[in-house]
Scaffold this active site. Structure first.
Site, PDB file in Angstrom:
ATOM      1  N   ARG A  29       1.204  -1.459  -0.053  1.00 31.30           N
ATOM      2  CA  ARG A  29      -0.027   0.101   0.454  1.00 31.30           C
ATOM      3  C   ARG A  29       0.534   1.305  -0.031  1.00 31.30           C
ATOM      4  O   ARG A  29       0.883   1.049  -1.327  1.00 31.30           O
ATOM      5  CB  ARG A  29      -1.134  -0.137   1.397  1.00 31.30           C
ATOM      6  CG  ARG A  29      -2.091   1.289   1.044  1.00 31.30           C
ATOM      7  CD  ARG A  29      -1.741   2.209   1.494  1.00 31.30           C
ATOM      8  NE  ARG A  29      -1.294   2.348   2.963  1.00 31.30           N
ATOM      9  CZ  ARG A  29      -1.433   3.553   3.762  1.00 31.30           C
ATOM     10  NH1 ARG A  29      -0.750   4.682   2.832  1.00 31.30           N
ATOM     11  NH2 ARG A  29      -0.144   3.756   4.564  1.00 31.30           N
ATOM     12  N   HIS A 218       5.873   4.619  12.429  1.00 34.94           N
ATOM     13  CA  HIS A 218       6.548   4.146  11.127  1.00 34.94           C
ATOM     14  C   HIS A 218       7.347   5.527  10.281  1.00 34.94           C
ATOM     15  O   HIS A 218       7.323   6.491  10.532  1.00 34.94           O
ATOM     16  CB  HIS A 218       4.870   4.887  10.466  1.00 34.94           C
ATOM     17  CG  HIS A 218       4.688   4.463   9.178  1.00 34.94           C
ATOM     18  ND1 HIS A 218       3.673   4.030   8.186  1.00 34.94           N
ATOM     19  CD2 HIS A 218       4.966   5.188   7.550  1.00 34.94           C
ATOM     20  CE1 HIS A 218       3.984   4.042   6.590  1.00 34.94           C
ATOM     21  NE2 HIS A 218       4.404   5.418   6.850  1.00 34.94           N
ATOM     22  N   CYS A 251      10.661   8.121  -3.534  1.00 32.56           N
ATOM     23  CA  CYS A 251       9.644   9.170  -5.240  1.00 32.56           C
ATOM     24  C   CYS A 251      10.078   8.325  -6.380  1.00 32.56           C
ATOM     25  O   CYS A 251      11.501   7.780  -7.167  1.00 32.56           O
ATOM     26  CB  CYS A 251      10.614  10.193  -5.270  1.00 32.56           C
ATOM     27  SG  CYS A 251       9.837  11.096  -6.516  1.00 32.56           S
TER      28      CYS A 251
END
Lengths: 308, 308
Positions: A29, A218, A251
């Site tokens: 995800r 995270h 990215c």
């Protein structure tokens, strides 16, 4: 080369760490969502299956965010329909709002996550809400999900720094987190969305929460700090760590730019510390190497690069 | 983008860390020595000068190893002749044997380092000596250097794992280190030459030494563990950390393969923890970006990649 051939670390404990950690794998995800080239649903299903086979027990599978915003995950319903869920493995999905919840319920999802902001600016930019009014959006999602028997995780983003606001007051992060817990979330994932945090910040935020039993961390590895921050969180008793197979999540426009903490780099450290996690490192490395081939660029995980 | 624009970390201390750390910059020696394309001496001199200008106070400049083994550093004498030493900056050089010491003394060097092995196999492969007989080679180097008033650092390589022998007994590492100190070395640099260590090992080895005041640490980031290991060492009171500007030191044949801990990633963490080091991060990032251009491939430092 297998991890053992490479000299998989000698196991030496380091006082006061949890004996076992749950790795919340976000590669499918959070890892894939920024990929500009749409990955075929069959590849995603194989990715999930191979990750489950390597021993990962929580696989965040996809998101029911509007396809306009995240075209990569427009196939969420198709993916879940095709998913052969393994026993003992949880496949949570991200749900942004009630429409997303409807779709998740239709797909038979039993575990969802919502995505909140710790800062005013990111709430405005990412959710088109104020810091305060984001909860109006989440409240019906969480209450309906709980009524349907679903488990709900609350992501809190920008916990350690915000590109527009700079430092984020810890009491503000704690306030956002507590509202999500009070609403019915069973776990918070405290996110360093831009990867700027260092260990003292991590400790201070966890201390500000006090009880860490409902907290996960995270970290993004933008500045190379993700694993050190994770170590700091483990020392404070955190037992759920988010990471991404192969470090997916950078990215896509910058060759090997870094995104999430790589699961393999985390596993290497946990193996060395004797902290249990259930993952077979060689199988996971092979999976990430295969996925890197599908995406056509090298994995940013140090371990994946070293072993393949 | 400057580090501050990127959200240079909020300073939050993390109990029981040293207030100040000396960064022993190895980019010009350990970083460059494996580069197959010989870097012009003028570029090396500019690299050293730019690093000094960024605030680094210890710059390992070159090595007097035989040019047959390290062609990249065959220009050691020429480099030192051209070096404009800045006040307050130390420029140690690696010296493998008495012939190397002769050359170092001719060049006016005041600080040398010798390179020992913690394992039998690496002593044999790298030094063509047994673990025990390596000291016969070092003894005249150290005693002559000390008699000439030089400061001597002792590298101990393969402290945490050896590709042929696997785990390395800590008492063996300590024994090698103590012999070097007894011989007259003022500091040991404990090296994880293959990058396999995890924090528990680091703590255990430092504890096995007991007194850490003469110890530095030297981590390679092959498996992404270098910064976490450094944090563990700092928590044990170590105040000298080896690192390499831009993470130079990887294998030149693999795009962006990782070598030494990147100085910039270390500086980011130290800045966040409020540990003083004297380096201007933006200036150093610019230097490493410039050096990456000279070498024709991207820096493996996360910070350099993120800020350039």
């Amino acid at each position: 080369m297998s991890a053992r051939e490479a000299g998989l670390p000698e196991v030496v404990a380091s006082g006061e760490l949890p004996s076992e950690v749950t790795i919340w794998e976000v590669g499918a995800r959070d890892g894939l969502q920024n990929e500009s080239n749409v990955v075929p649903v069959g590849v995603k299903l194989e990715f999930l299956d191979r990750m489950a086979s390597s021993g990962l027990s929580v696989l965040e599978a996809t998101s029911f965010v509007h396809p306009k915003w995240v075209p990569q995950l427009a196939d969420a319903a198709e993916l879940l329909a095709g998913l052969e869920q393994r026993p003992g493995v949880s496949y949570p999905v991200l749900v942004p709002n009630e429409r997303g919840l409807d779709r998740a319920l239709e797909a038979g999802v039993t575990h969802i996550a919502i995505f909140a902001s710790a800062t005013e600016t990111f709430a405005s930019r990412n959710l088109n809400r104020t810091l305060d009014s984001q909860f109006e959006m989440f409240e019906p999602v969480v209450s309906r999900a709980r009524a349907e028997g679903l488990d709900v995780r609350g992501y809190v983003s920008m916990c350690f720094g915000d590109p527009w606001e700079g430092a984020v007051p810890r009491e503000q992060v704690v306030a956002v987190g507590r509202r999500l817990l009070d609403m019915g979330c069973s776990q918070l994932s405290l996110g360093d969305t831009i990867g700027v945090a260092t260990p003292g910040q991590v400790e201070a935020l966890l201390d500000a929460f006090g009880d860490v039993s409902s907290l996960a961390v995270h970290f993004h590895d933008t500045y190379g700090q993700a694993l050190s921050n994770t170590l700091a969180a483990l020392r404070r008793g955190v037992t759920t760590v988010d990471s991404s197979a192969g470090g997916l999540g950078g990215c896509p426009y910058a060759e090997s730019a870094t995104g999430n903490l790589a699961t393999e780099d985390l596993v290497w450290m946990l193996d060395g510390l004797g902290v249990k996690h259930g993952v077979d490192l060689d199988q996971l490395v092979a999976t990430s190497a295969w996925m890197a081939e599908q995406l056509g660029r090298p994995s940013p995980s140090r371990v994946v690069r070293a072993l393949t």
